[in-house]
Each structure stands twice: as C-alpha cells, then as structure tokens.
Design an enzyme around this catalytic site. Structure first.
Site, PDB file in Angstrom:
ATOM      1  N   LYS A 257     -18.530 105.074  16.243  1.00 46.83           N
ATOM      2  CA  LYS A 257     -19.601 104.244  16.813  1.00 46.83           C
ATOM      3  C   LYS A 257     -20.640 103.997  15.733  1.00 46.83           C
ATOM      4  O   LYS A 257     -21.202 104.942  15.172  1.00 46.83           O
ATOM      5  CB  LYS A 257     -20.246 104.961  18.015  1.00 46.83           C
ATOM      6  CG  LYS A 257     -21.561 104.300  18.520  1.00 46.83           C
ATOM      7  CD  LYS A 257     -22.124 104.983  19.767  1.00 46.83           C
ATOM      8  CE  LYS A 257     -23.504 104.430  20.130  1.00 46.83           C
ATOM      9  NZ  LYS A 257     -24.093 105.073  21.331  1.00 46.83           N
ATOM     10  N   ASP A 262     -30.504 101.989  18.052  1.00 46.13           N
ATOM     11  CA  ASP A 262     -30.322 101.823  19.489  1.00 46.13           C
ATOM     12  C   ASP A 262     -31.677 101.807  20.179  1.00 46.13           C
ATOM     13  O   ASP A 262     -32.247 102.854  20.498  1.00 46.13           O
ATOM     14  CB  ASP A 262     -29.451 102.960  20.048  1.00 46.13           C
ATOM     15  CG  ASP A 262     -29.171 102.780  21.538  1.00 46.13           C
ATOM     16  OD1 ASP A 262     -29.492 101.699  22.082  1.00 46.13           O
ATOM     17  OD2 ASP A 262     -28.629 103.724  22.151  1.00 46.13           O
ATOM     18  N   LYS A 269     -35.344 101.614  25.837  1.00 44.35           N
ATOM     19  CA  LYS A 269     -35.644 103.046  25.881  1.00 44.35           C
ATOM     20  C   LYS A 269     -37.152 103.254  25.814  1.00 44.35           C
ATOM     21  O   LYS A 269     -37.860 102.459  25.200  1.00 44.35           O
ATOM     22  CB  LYS A 269     -35.031 103.745  24.649  1.00 44.35           C
ATOM     23  CG  LYS A 269     -33.533 103.929  24.679  1.00 44.35           C
ATOM     24  CD  LYS A 269     -33.082 104.703  23.447  1.00 44.35           C
ATOM     25  CE  LYS A 269     -31.575 104.825  23.368  1.00 44.35           C
ATOM     26  NZ  LYS A 269     -30.974 105.631  24.445  1.00 44.35           N
ATOM     27  N   ASP A 280     -27.720 106.701  15.611  1.00 42.98           N
ATOM     28  CA  ASP A 280     -26.669 106.242  16.518  1.00 42.98           C
ATOM     29  C   ASP A 280     -25.451 105.632  15.809  1.00 42.98           C
ATOM     30  O   ASP A 280     -24.553 105.113  16.450  1.00 42.98           O
ATOM     31  CB  ASP A 280     -27.257 105.252  17.535  1.00 42.98           C
ATOM     32  CG  ASP A 280     -26.626 105.366  18.906  1.00 42.98           C
ATOM     33  OD1 ASP A 280     -25.966 106.390  19.160  1.00 42.98           O
ATOM     34  OD2 ASP A 280     -26.793 104.425  19.709  1.00 42.98           O
ATOM     35  N   ASP A 339     -28.299  99.820  27.603  1.00 43.01           N
ATOM     36  CA  ASP A 339     -28.438 101.032  26.784  1.00 43.01           C
ATOM     37  C   ASP A 339     -27.139 101.850  26.764  1.00 43.01           C
ATOM     38  O   ASP A 339     -27.000 102.768  25.971  1.00 43.01           O
ATOM     39  CB  ASP A 339     -29.597 101.880  27.318  1.00 43.01           C
ATOM     40  CG  ASP A 339     -30.048 102.938  26.318  1.00 43.01           C
ATOM     41  OD1 ASP A 339     -29.653 102.836  25.130  1.00 43.01           O
ATOM     42  OD2 ASP A 339     -30.790 103.854  26.726  1.00 43.01           O
ATOM     43  N   GLU A 341     -24.466 101.010  25.383  1.00 37.60           N
ATOM     44  CA  GLU A 341     -23.872 100.023  24.483  1.00 37.60           C
ATOM     45  C   GLU A 341     -22.743 100.580  23.631  1.00 37.60           C
ATOM     46  O   GLU A 341     -21.893  99.832  23.166  1.00 37.60           O
ATOM     47  CB  GLU A 341     -24.963  99.432  23.570  1.00 37.60           C
ATOM     48  CG  GLU A 341     -25.299 100.255  22.311  1.00 37.60           C
ATOM     49  CD  GLU A 341     -25.861 101.641  22.599  1.00 37.60           C
ATOM     50  OE1 GLU A 341     -26.374 101.845  23.714  1.00 37.60           O
ATOM     51  OE2 GLU A 341     -25.762 102.512  21.722  1.00 37.60           O
ATOM     52  N   ARG A 343     -20.114 102.425  24.316  1.00 40.65           N
ATOM     53  CA  ARG A 343     -18.776 102.201  24.887  1.00 40.65           C
ATOM     54  C   ARG A 343     -18.384 100.728  24.791  1.00 40.65           C
ATOM     55  O   ARG A 343     -17.213 100.402  24.676  1.00 40.65           O
ATOM     56  CB  ARG A 343     -18.741 102.719  26.338  1.00 40.65           C
ATOM     57  CG  ARG A 343     -19.640 101.982  27.294  1.00 40.65           C
ATOM     58  CD  ARG A 343     -19.969 102.797  28.548  1.00 40.65           C
ATOM     59  NE  ARG A 343     -20.963 103.835  28.290  1.00 40.65           N
ATOM     60  CZ  ARG A 343     -21.411 104.682  29.191  1.00 40.65           C
ATOM     61  NH1 ARG A 343     -20.940 104.634  30.433  1.00 40.65           N
ATOM     62  NH2 ARG A 343     -22.315 105.577  28.877  1.00 40.65           N
TER      63      ARG A 343
HETATM   64  N1  BES Z   1     -27.121 106.533  21.780  1.00 41.22           N
HETATM   65  C1  BES Z   1     -27.343 106.918  23.126  1.00 41.22           C
HETATM   66  C2  BES Z   1     -26.944 108.369  23.416  1.00 41.22           C
HETATM   67  C3  BES Z   1     -27.756 109.427  22.699  1.00 41.22           C
HETATM   68  C4  BES Z   1     -28.872 109.962  23.302  1.00 41.22           C
HETATM   69  C5  BES Z   1     -27.352 109.912  21.481  1.00 41.22           C
HETATM   70  C6  BES Z   1     -29.596 110.948  22.657  1.00 41.22           C
HETATM   71  C7  BES Z   1     -28.071 110.910  20.840  1.00 41.22           C
HETATM   72  C8  BES Z   1     -29.196 111.425  21.429  1.00 41.22           C
HETATM   73  C9  BES Z   1     -26.530 106.022  24.060  1.00 41.22           C
HETATM   74  O1  BES Z   1     -26.335 104.723  23.620  1.00 41.22           O
HETATM   75  C10 BES Z   1     -27.296 105.923  25.322  1.00 41.22           C
HETATM   76  O2  BES Z   1     -28.356 105.368  25.318  1.00 41.22           O
HETATM   77  N2  BES Z   1     -26.728 106.460  26.399  1.00 41.22           N
HETATM   78  C11 BES Z   1     -27.352 106.424  27.660  1.00 41.22           C
HETATM   79  C12 BES Z   1     -26.292 106.059  28.667  1.00 41.22           C
HETATM   80  C13 BES Z   1     -26.840 105.715  30.039  1.00 41.22           C
HETATM   81  C14 BES Z   1     -27.654 104.430  29.971  1.00 41.22           C
HETATM   82  C15 BES Z   1     -25.666 105.539  30.981  1.00 41.22           C
HETATM   83  C16 BES Z   1     -27.913 107.818  27.948  1.00 41.22           C
HETATM   84  O3  BES Z   1     -27.303 108.813  27.528  1.00 41.22           O
HETATM   85  O4  BES Z   1     -28.971 107.897  28.538  1.00 41.22           O
HETATM   86 ZN    ZN Z   2     -26.334 104.423  21.630  1.00 34.67          ZN
HETATM   87 MN    MN Z   3     -27.909 103.403  24.134  1.00 32.21          MN
END
Ligand code: BES
Ligand code: ZN
Ligand code: MN
Length: 489
Positions: A257, A262, A269, A280, A339, A341, A343
């Site tokens: 990824k 992000d 966020k 990210d 967010d 993103e 996947r």
């Molecule tokens: N890049 C983030 C996940 C992440 C969070 C990595 C903290 C490292 C530290 C990912 O893109 C994300 O934002 N995931 C969301 C998914 C949700 C919207 C279903 C999350 O984990 O809140």
């Molecule tokens: Zn992310």
């Molecule tokens: Mn995200």
C-alpha cells in the site's frame, strides 16, 4: 558503516569501545576471560564492587588504558532477539561515549557464527537516525564508523564474509525503507516512489514498469484513479521484477500500500489522526526495500513487487461517499468512506498480481486502526486464505523479531461488506472487526491464488524509541519476507 569479522580473543582487539555480552551469573566469564590479566582483574573487581548482575540490557562500563570496555547483560536468554537487543545496547553505549570504532566480543562458543546476523542487525538498525532536516550539527549524534565482531571460534573465511555482506545489505534495505517512511509527503509523492523504484531496478538489474495518467485509465486501475482524484498528484502503479540467476523454484508476488499521505479524503480525518499519516506508504516502502535487497540475498524465487501509490486528498475532484468503482476483474465496490482508501488502491494491484498466477501473493499495508486496537502497536495482523502460508510467515516472524499474529477471516462477516447497489462496500456495517472486513474486501481480488495480508498499521511506525528501532518508520516486514523467500529456495 564498515563491518568486519575477526577470530581474535577480546584481549587482542583494538577499538574505541569493546563490548562484551555476559550471561547472568557469569559476569566474569565468556569473553571477559579472554582479556589480559590486568584488565580481567579490573573487570572482576568492578563487577564485585558494583554488585553487577547481568540482567537483560544492563550495562557496566570499565575504563581501561587500552580503551573503554562495556559489559552488557544478556540475562538467561540466548535467542536471536536477545542478541539483537544486546547489540542495540552496545550501539547506544557507543553513541554515548562517541566511540568511532566499536568491537563486540561474544566469547568463544561452538555456535558463535549464528550470532553474527543478530549482532550486526541489532547494531546497524540501532545506529539508524533520520536527521537530514536537523540544521544544527549538535543535534546529529554521530553513529559509530566501524563494527568488529571478534571471537576465537568465529569463521572468517570467504563464505563467512559473503554471508556478512548479505546481512549488511539487508540492514541497509531496512534503513532505506525507514528513510522513505520518515521522508515528508511533500517530497515522497507517488511519482517520487516510481522514480525510486526505477533507481532500484537500475542498480539491481531488476525490471521496472510504471503506469501513470492515461495508462492507468487504459489498464482500468480504477481504485488508484478514484483515490487520486482529489489530489494534484497523479497516482501510480509500480511493478518491479526480480528474476533469479539459476532455476526458478517458486514465483511470489508482494504488494504494498503506497498512500503517500492519508488525509482521509472527503471523509476527512481529525487533525490528531493525520499527524503521522505520511506513514501510510509503509507497505510500499517495505516492498521497495525488499526489492532492493533481493539481488544480494539472491533467493531462487522470482519475486514481483507491486505498489499501488496515491495521495488521498479532499480536492474539488475528490471521490465522494456513494461513488462506485468498477475493478479490472469486474467486481464493483461502493465507496462509503473515503478514508478506507487503502483497500481501494490495493484491489487494483491484487487483480494484476492474481492475473499472473504466482504461487502466492503477500500484501503489506497500514490498513486499519482496528488492527492496533486488536494487537497494539508492536504486532502486525496476518490474515489469509491459505493456512500454510500464514503459518510460514508467522514462523519466520518469530525468527526475525517482527511480531505477527493471525486474525481470522470470518466467513459470516462477508455480509457486513455486502452493498445494496454494488457487489461490496468499503466499510463494514457495524464498527467491529474492521481488520477482518478490510481483509475480506481484499480477498475479492485475489481470485484462486494463495494469499496472505499483513496489516502493519501498528508496527510500521515506532511512536517511541524501541530497542533497535528508533522513533519513526521501522522498515517492518522486510527481514521476515527475506527469511521466508530464502526458505523457499
Ligand atoms: N491509513 C489508515 C489506517 C491507519 C491508522 C494506519 C492509524 C496507521 C495508523 C487507513 O487508511 C484508515 O484510515 N482506516 C480507517 C478505516 C475506516 C474508515 C473503516 C480506520 O482505521 O479508521
Ligand atoms: Zn490509509
Ligand atoms: Mn485512510
């Protein structure tokens, strides 16, 4: 850093700092007994006077006319991880006294050759610093310039030197990966990652292909395009191929990824959650580090690295909740949260990887905060459709000290990502099990391939200094993948 081997007793070693690891209850044994008599007695006296007990990580320094000497406690442990941590302590002690030339003397032992890898890894990985943006020299702690490993029973022939070279080069690959993660997003755009891949290919004799702009459209890389839509930076699909010299034993695809920042997109966020989101692209950084290390590691496995790179921003053309992506394999996905993103872009790369029908696909991604809720910040989650592959990865992670733990791909949760208007949606219906629903989403794109997904959201980035991982990007995953690939050879 210059790293050398010698088959000398500790008493014959010349260095600014000599480090001797000692086991608990054996504080005056091991390499201490290899010292010249006067120094040996001085050490024994210090041990006695300070009642030094060789608990793990405890240090005892002894000043000598021939140079400084430090004992580092090993406790009762004799594992690769204990040796890595002891070497990291040695590095910290060396930085403390500004030693340029450091020697570690593990003492004479039958299996001392097996200690070279963990000692070098612990030392070199602990010596890493990201200080290119420190303007004042005093804020940059100079790392030692050379490391000597010396033991009377150490092999120092051509084979041992070649093995040492491979160890040093994999440490450099980990540090290279850390540099990419620590770099700011203003610099490390998707185009920058693509250029970096081209440089790695050039230097290592790999083949490299980069798709951007119109080519992404032609190839229906619609996840990368959707996520990139809100950014001024073009997304990129990057492919690198390592082909072994001789017979190809297996073909493995590794997918990373590469979200270079992000922000969350329109599902923005909060400020606090954004502060570390330059991390990210850690999956991509691991793939790049791995591909960089392969020519030297030279496994007999063909390895194809794929990176799905994009910047996730909320610009005027950004994708919107409710939009639907049609993927290259025909699957449609409703985007309900921009967010989620990772996947979306990984799906493109997984489709490509699966078309090539490799023996297995392994993806690395900082995919879900939920994985950190489940396993904390030090352990990666592993999920997959083939238990032997998952088992193998976890077994190798035990050896490398990169902790991984399996989470289940719960079949019943498939209904949580079913969409009313498309085949699937990019978030689960309830807030629970986010790592699992994310992995189930990815599974829709791997076809019949054996596949494992490693969620590195926690361990990709150290929030504070760890034994041999300074605060910041960790380079997590590279050593475990190299170990896995070597075993396939
Ligand atoms: N890049 C983030 C996940 C992440 C969070 C990595 C903290 C490292 C530290 C990912 O893109 C994300 O934002 N995931 C969301 C998914 C949700 C919207 C279903 C999350 O984990 O809140
Ligand atoms: Zn992310
Ligand atoms: Mn995200």
């Amino acid at each position: 850093m210059n790293v050398k081997l010698a088959a000398d007793k500790a008493g014959r070693v010349k260095a600014d700092l000599i480090v001797i690891p000692v086991a608990k209850g054996k504080e005056s044994e091991g390499a201490v007994s290899e010292l010249h008599q006067a120094l040996r007695k001085a050490v024994a006296a210090r041990v006695k006077k300070t009642a030094f007990k060789a608990e793990p990580g405890k240090l005892l320094s002894v000043q000598a006319s021939s140079g400084d000497l430090v004992l580092v406690g090993m406790g009762d442990a004799d594992t690769p991880e204990a040796w890595r941590r002891a070497a990291a302590k040695a590095c910290a002690a060396a930085k403390n006294v500004r030693a340029k030339a450091v020697a570690i003397c593990p003492g004479a032992a039958e299996d001392v050759d097996a200690l070279v890898a963990p000692l070098v890894e612990g030392f070199l990985l602990a010596a890493y610093a990201f200080d290119k943006y420190k303007s004042k020299k005093k804020d940059r702690v100079p790392a030692p310039r050379s490391l000597l490993l010396s033991s009377p029973s150490l092999s120092v022939d051509a084979d041992a030197r070649a093995a040492l070279k491979r160890i040093v080069s994999r440490c450099q690959a980990v540090c290279f990966s850390r540099d990419l993660v620590n770099e700011m997003s203003a610099v490390k755009t998707p185009s920058f990652l693509a250029q970096t891949a081209e440089e790695i290919a050039e230097a290592g004799g790999l083949s490299c292909e980069v798709w951007q702009g119109e080519r992404l459209r032609e190839e229906r890389m619609n996840g990368i395009l959707a996520v990139s839509a809100g950014s001024r930076e073009s997304g990129a699909l990057i492919k690198l191929v390592y082909t072994p010299q001789g017979k190809v034993s297996k073909r493995v695809a590794v997918v990373g990824k590469g979200i270079t920042f992000d922000s969350g997109g329109l599902s923005l966020k909060p400020a606090g959650s954004m502060m570390t989101m330059k991390l990210d692209m850690s999956g991509a950084a691991a793939v790049l580090g791995l591909m960089k290390a392969l020519p030297s590691a030279a496994p007999s496995v063909e390895v194809t690295g794929y990176i799905a790179a994009a910047e996730n921003m909320p610009g005027g053309r950004a994708q919107k909740p409710g939009d639907i992506i049609t993927y290259r394999n025909g699957t449609t996905a409703e985007v309900l949260n921009t967010d989620a993103e990772g996947r979306l872009v990984l799906a493109d790369a997984l489709c490509l990887a699966a078309e090539d029908k490799p023996d297995c696909i392994i993806d690395l991604a900082t995919l879900t905060g939920a994985c950190m809720v489940a396993l904390g910040s030090r352990v990666a989650g592993v999920l997959g459709n083939e238990q032997d592959l998952v088992d193998a990865l976890i077994e190798h992670s035990r050896q490398t000290g990169e902790s991984m733990w399996q989470l289940p791909l719960v079949e019943d949760y498939v209904e949580d990502i079913r969409s009313g208007v498309a085949d699937i949606k990019n978030i689960g219906s309830n807030g629970y099990g986010g790592t699992i629903t994310a992995a189930l989403f990815l599974r829709s794109f791997v076809g019949k391939c054996n596949w494992a997904h490693i969620d590195i959201a926690g361990p990709a980035f150290a929030e504070k200094d760890q034994p041999y991982t300074p605060k910041g990007g960790s380079g997590f995953g590279i050593r475990t993948l190299l170990s896995y690939l070597a075993a396939l050879s």
